[in-house]
Design an enzyme around this catalytic site. Structure first.
Site, mmCIF file in Angstrom:
data_model
loop_
_atom_site.group_PDB
_atom_site.id
_atom_site.type_symbol
_atom_site.label_atom_id
_atom_site.label_comp_id
_atom_site.label_asym_id
_atom_site.label_seq_id
_atom_site.Cartn_x
_atom_site.Cartn_y
_atom_site.Cartn_z
ATOM 1 N N SER A 158 0.792 -1.233 0.000
ATOM 2 C CA SER A 158 0.000 0.000 0.000
ATOM 3 C C SER A 158 0.824 1.283 0.000
ATOM 4 O O SER A 158 0.303 2.357 -0.268
ATOM 5 C CB SER A 158 -1.005 0.016 1.153
ATOM 6 O OG SER A 158 -0.358 0.030 2.393
ATOM 7 N N LYS A 190 -6.307 5.225 7.468
ATOM 8 C CA LYS A 190 -5.137 5.932 6.922
ATOM 9 C C LYS A 190 -5.405 7.420 6.786
ATOM 10 O O LYS A 190 -4.518 8.231 7.046
ATOM 11 C CB LYS A 190 -4.725 5.297 5.603
ATOM 12 C CG LYS A 190 -4.143 3.908 5.838
ATOM 13 C CD LYS A 190 -3.769 3.186 4.582
ATOM 14 C CE LYS A 190 -3.246 1.805 4.990
ATOM 15 N NZ LYS A 190 -2.941 0.962 3.884
#
Length: 129
Positions: free
Chosen positions: A22, A67
Site C-alpha cells: 500500500s 489511513k
C-alpha cells in the site's frame, strides 16, 4: 514474493514498520521527487496511499479510513487517494483533509505539482458516489 527491476541508478528504501504494497505510490513519488531538481510538493504536507503496478496504475488498498484519520492527525492537509477507494474514503473525511483522486502516477505527480503551487481549484476530488 516481489518483482525485481533493474534501474540505471541504485534505489535503497528502508522504512521501519511498513509492510505490504500500500505504500507503493508514495515510494514511487518519493523517487520521482528525488530525480527532479524542484520539490514536487512545494513544502506542503501531503499524504497518500495506493499500490502501483509496472504501468503506473494506482490500485486500491485496505483500511482507507484509518489511513486518512492517521494522516490528518499527523498534520496532512491533502491525501492522494486511489480512485477505487474514493467513495469509502469520502464517506468519513476528517475535517481539514482534502481527498485527491488519483488513478495513475501521472495523476499523482500532476496533483502534487498543483498543490505545491497553490493551484488546488481543479484537483480531482473524491466523492461519496
Amino acid at each position: 514474493a516481489g518483482t525485481d527491476h533493474t534501474f540505471p541508478f541504485p534505489i535503497d528504501i528502508k522504512l521501519a514498520d511498513v509492510g505490504g504494497p500500500s505504500a507503493g505510490l508514495m515510494f514511487a513519488l518519493g523517487i520521482v521527487d528525488k530525480l527532479n531538481p524542484e520539490s514536487l510538493t512545494g513544502g506542503k504536507f501531503i499524504a497518500g496511499t495506493g499500490t502501483i503496478d509496472d504501468a503506473g496504475k494506482v490500485g486500491p488498498i485496505g483500511g482507507i479510513q484509518m489511513k486518512t484519520i492517521g494522516a490528518r492527525q499527523a498534520g496532512a492537509e491533502y491525501f492522494l487517494t486511489p480512485a477505487d477507494n474514493c467513495a469509502a474514503a469520502a464517506a468519513h473525511v476528517p475535517d481539514g483533509l482534502t481527498l485527491v483522486k488519483v488513478d495513475t502516477i501521472d495523476d499523482a505527480t500532476k496533483a502534487l505539482q498543483k498543490i505545491g503551487k497553490g493551484d488546488t481549484a481543479g484537483l480531482p476530488r473524491c466523492t461519496k458516489s
